[in-house]
Design a protein around this motif. Structure first.
Motif, PDB file in Angstrom:
ATOM      1  N   VAL A   1       0.866  -1.179   0.000  1.00  0.00           N
ATOM      2  CA  VAL A   1       0.000   0.000   0.000  1.00  0.00           C
ATOM      3  C   VAL A   1       0.903   1.229   0.000  1.00  0.00           C
ATOM      4  N   LEU A   2       0.880   1.966  -1.106  1.00  0.00           N
ATOM      5  CA  LEU A   2       1.749   3.133  -1.271  1.00  0.00           C
ATOM      6  C   LEU A   2       0.955   4.412  -1.013  1.00  0.00           C
ATOM      7  N   ASP A   3       1.618   5.410  -0.453  1.00  0.00           N
ATOM      8  CA  ASP A   3       0.963   6.696  -0.255  1.00  0.00           C
ATOM      9  C   ASP A   3       1.974   7.811  -0.440  1.00  0.00           C
ATOM     10  N   ARG A   4       1.533   8.921  -1.008  1.00  0.00           N
ATOM     11  CA  ARG A   4       2.411  10.079  -1.184  1.00  0.00           C
ATOM     12  C   ARG A   4       2.845  10.650   0.155  1.00  0.00           C
ATOM     13  N   LEU A   5       1.976  10.547   1.146  1.00  0.00           N
ATOM     14  CA  LEU A   5       2.274  11.069   2.479  1.00  0.00           C
ATOM     15  C   LEU A   5       2.957  10.006   3.326  1.00  0.00           C
TER      16      LEU A   5
ATOM     17  N   CYS B   1       2.128   9.290   6.231  1.00  0.00           N
ATOM     18  CA  CYS B   1       1.108   8.831   7.181  1.00  0.00           C
ATOM     19  C   CYS B   1      -0.023   8.134   6.422  1.00  0.00           C
ATOM     20  N   PRO B   2      -0.562   7.055   6.973  1.00  0.00           N
ATOM     21  CA  PRO B   2      -1.678   6.368   6.321  1.00  0.00           C
ATOM     22  C   PRO B   2      -3.031   6.980   6.684  1.00  0.00           C
ATOM     23  N   TYR B   3      -4.075   6.401   6.135  1.00  0.00           N
ATOM     24  CA  TYR B   3      -5.490   6.621   6.460  1.00  0.00           C
ATOM     25  C   TYR B   3      -6.167   7.720   5.654  1.00  0.00           C
ATOM     26  N   GLY B   4      -5.451   8.452   4.808  1.00  0.00           N
ATOM     27  CA  GLY B   4      -6.097   9.391   3.893  1.00  0.00           C
ATOM     28  C   GLY B   4      -7.022  10.371   4.586  1.00  0.00           C
TER      29      GLY B   4
ATOM     30  N   ARG C   1      -5.976   0.186  10.520  1.00  0.00           N
ATOM     31  CA  ARG C   1      -4.683  -0.260  11.036  1.00  0.00           C
ATOM     32  C   ARG C   1      -4.573  -1.784  11.007  1.00  0.00           C
ATOM     33  N   ALA C   2      -5.648  -2.464  11.372  1.00  0.00           N
ATOM     34  CA  ALA C   2      -5.609  -3.924  11.416  1.00  0.00           C
ATOM     35  C   ALA C   2      -5.252  -4.504  10.054  1.00  0.00           C
TER      36      ALA C   2
ATOM     37  N   PRO D   1      10.999   5.228   0.851  1.00  0.00           N
ATOM     38  CA  PRO D   1       9.702   5.046   1.513  1.00  0.00           C
ATOM     39  C   PRO D   1       9.799   5.112   3.037  1.00  0.00           C
ATOM     40  N   VAL D   2       8.718   5.557   3.623  1.00  0.00           N
ATOM     41  CA  VAL D   2       8.532   5.492   5.070  1.00  0.00           C
ATOM     42  C   VAL D   2       7.742   4.227   5.355  1.00  0.00           C
ATOM     43  N   ALA D   3       8.379   3.272   6.009  1.00  0.00           N
ATOM     44  CA  ALA D   3       7.728   1.992   6.288  1.00  0.00           C
ATOM     45  C   ALA D   3       6.834   2.108   7.523  1.00  0.00           C
ATOM     46  N   TRP D   4       6.174   1.008   7.860  1.00  0.00           N
ATOM     47  CA  TRP D   4       5.242   1.020   8.987  1.00  0.00           C
ATOM     48  C   TRP D   4       5.927   1.422  10.287  1.00  0.00           C
ATOM     49  N   ASP D   5       7.157   0.978  10.496  1.00  0.00           N
ATOM     50  CA  ASP D   5       7.890   1.375  11.702  1.00  0.00           C
ATOM     51  C   ASP D   5       8.080   2.890  11.752  1.00  0.00           C
ATOM     52  N   GLY D   6       8.283   3.506  10.577  1.00  0.00           N
ATOM     53  CA  GLY D   6       8.408   4.952  10.528  1.00  0.00           C
ATOM     54  C   GLY D   6       7.120   5.642  10.918  1.00  0.00           C
ATOM     55  N   TRP D   7       6.000   5.099  10.430  1.00  0.00           N
ATOM     56  CA  TRP D   7       4.706   5.662  10.805  1.00  0.00           C
ATOM     57  C   TRP D   7       4.467   5.527  12.308  1.00  0.00           C
ATOM     58  N   ARG D   8       4.816   4.382  12.880  1.00  0.00           N
ATOM     59  CA  ARG D   8       4.640   4.211  14.323  1.00  0.00           C
ATOM     60  C   ARG D   8       5.510   5.196  15.093  1.00  0.00           C
ATOM     61  N   ALA D   9       6.688   5.509  14.553  1.00  0.00           N
ATOM     62  CA  ALA D   9       7.546   6.510  15.195  1.00  0.00           C
ATOM     63  C   ALA D   9       6.891   7.889  15.152  1.00  0.00           C
ATOM     64  N   ILE D  10       6.191   8.198  14.051  1.00  0.00           N
ATOM     65  CA  ILE D  10       5.452   9.458  13.980  1.00  0.00           C
ATOM     66  C   ILE D  10       4.367   9.490  15.054  1.00  0.00           C
TER      67      ILE D  10
END
Length: 446
Positions: A33-37, A39-42, A63-64, A406-415
């Motif tokens: 799942v790719l995103d320009r941002l 952060c996920p969830y649009g 998230r699940a 890319p910012v992976a899921w671990d990066g998002w969790r760090a945010i």
């Protein structure tokens, strides 16, 4: 083992990923799942108002899906000159574009581009901490604002203009936006529609919220409401419209309380000009309309003006072209058949669409589920031909070769952790980081 890219991590993208990994026809599917941002969830993160915690909790469901071992989130991946659709398709067996509808429809009236005239999306992006948002002092020196439109987004921005700082502080609204709204001198907000109350697009739940805001009076003019034939007797209306009319009737019957701020709901007024004064917005000129007997309205050639320093335009969204994909400018969508992208009227193997870029900006969040399932069904029907393509290896290597980091899921969790820490330092709950530099710095701490 099919490897699929889904471009966009909002509800349509995540529901597409979910449909792919839950199906049994093609085993061992992997989904990026790719995103320009980063952060996920649009729009669940960047479009739902901060005071709507229940809707924002949908992030837990999304998230699940993104934490499924067969799904990989890769943020900070923009589709464009460095990574055109043709290159992306070469890295995956198939690509599903779920990029939404990012532009606002325009009014097409004089003065629309004056300072102080904004799309509602601009305002929403600002108070939602979208990293592309501009802080242009939306409410600075504003005492009266006009919201043009009577859908749920119009209700959201009207409510945010009228809310007090004490009610917003417990939310994740960015600190700068909270401070600006806390200092706001806005006292009157007009929400104006060109048609009648029985045709308004807002939901009853959103409408009722306006009447429960502390220190806010909702003002309606019963004579204006009664221009709608269905207002007098709403019994024949669909249930949702009937409930809306009943709420408005109850407000019209109540004595007006004394309140610090006022929300004025106006109907049968069509904007014809945003009025200039001293080089910026000074008000809006409207033409009175009346029902035409066929579900629309016609002008009466009588006019009135509402003086205001801020105008927020909320008259709908439309899709924007994605370089390298076909686009129908008339509909604001990518041409397709059952989700299969069409290039010059012919199906383009391996390219698909779902969500608003597929069907236009219609429906609610849940509407994206059946839309995604239709597209995934088409993809699965095509899968035997698609999986014959040999991939060079993990697509991530191809993204890195294209200069993408890319910012992976671990990066998002760090945010997320950084936003929680920011909130603690401010004496609040989690507070959104509003800028690219802050987000990427936080992601790099993973």
């Amino acid at each position: 083992m099919p490897h699929i890219a889904v471009v966009g991590s909002g509800p349509s993208g995540v529901y597409t990923a979910q449909s792919l990994v839950q199906q049994v026809r093609v085993p061992d599917v992997r989904v990026d799942v790719l995103d320009r941002l980063p952060c996920p969830y649009g729009l669940v993160r960047y479009g739902v108002a901060p005071d709507h915690e229940k809707i924002k909790s949908l992030q837990n469901n999304l998230r699940a899906v993104l934490e499924d071992e067969r799904v990989r989130f890769l943020g900070g991946v923009g589709i464009g000159p460095a990574l055109p659709p043709a290159t992306l398709l070469g890295l995956y067996h198939a690509v599903v574009y779920c990029v939404g509808a990012a532009a606002d429809r325009r009014l097409g009236v004089p003065g629309e581009d004056l300072p102080g005239s904004w799309s509602a999306t601009d305002f929403v992006a600002w108070y939602s901490a979208h990293p592309d948002a501009r802080d242009d002092g939306f409410v600075r020196d504003v005492r009266t604002a006009v919201t043009i439109g009577v859908g749920n987004v119009a209700v959201d921005v009207t409510r945010m203009l009228a809310r007090g700082a004490a009610e917003l502080a417990p939310t994740d609204i960015p600190q700068a936006a909270l401070g600006t709204l806390a200092a706001s001198r806005v006292r009157d907000v007009y929400m104006v529609g060109r048609r009648g109350p029985s045709q308004a697009r807002f939901t009853t739940k959103e409408l009722r919220e306006l009447g429960s805001l502390p220190g806010v009076q909702v003002v309606v003019d019963e004579a204006e409401l009664a221009l709608d034939p269905a207002y007098v007797d709403p019994s024949a209306l669909p249930a949702a419209a009937r409930r809306n009319v009943e709420v408005l009737r109850a407000w019209a019957a109540e004595p007006a309380p004394d309140a610090e701020r006022r929300i004025h709901l106006r109907f049968f007024l069509r904007p014809v000009e945003i009025v200039e004064g001293a080089g910026r917005v000074a008000g809006v000129r409207f033409e009175r309309t009346r029902p035409d007997g066929h579900g629309g309205v016609i002008g009466t050639q009588t006019y009135r003006e509402i003086a205001a320093e801020l105008v927020l335009r909320s008259v709908g969204y439309r899709g924007v072209p994605l370089e390298g994909l076909p686009f129908d400018a008339a509909t604001g969508t990518v041409p397709h058949t059952a989700g299969r992208v069409l290039r010059d009227g012919t199906v383009s193997p391996g390219e698909y669409v779902a969500g608003w870029i597929k069907r236009g900006p219609t429906g609610v969040i849940g509407t994206n589920r059946p839309c995604a399932k239709e597209t995934v069904t088409s993809l699965l029907d095509d899968a035997p031909a698609l999986v014959h393509k040999e991939l060079a290896g993990d697509p991530l290597a191809g993204l890195l070769a294209a200069g993408v980091r890319p910012v992976a899921w671990d990066g998002w969790r760090a945010i997320e952790r950084a936003e929680a820490e920011l909130g603690r330092t401010l004496g609040r709950g989690s507070v959104k980081i509003p800028d690219w530099a802050g987000l990427l710095a936080a992601a790099g701490a993973s």
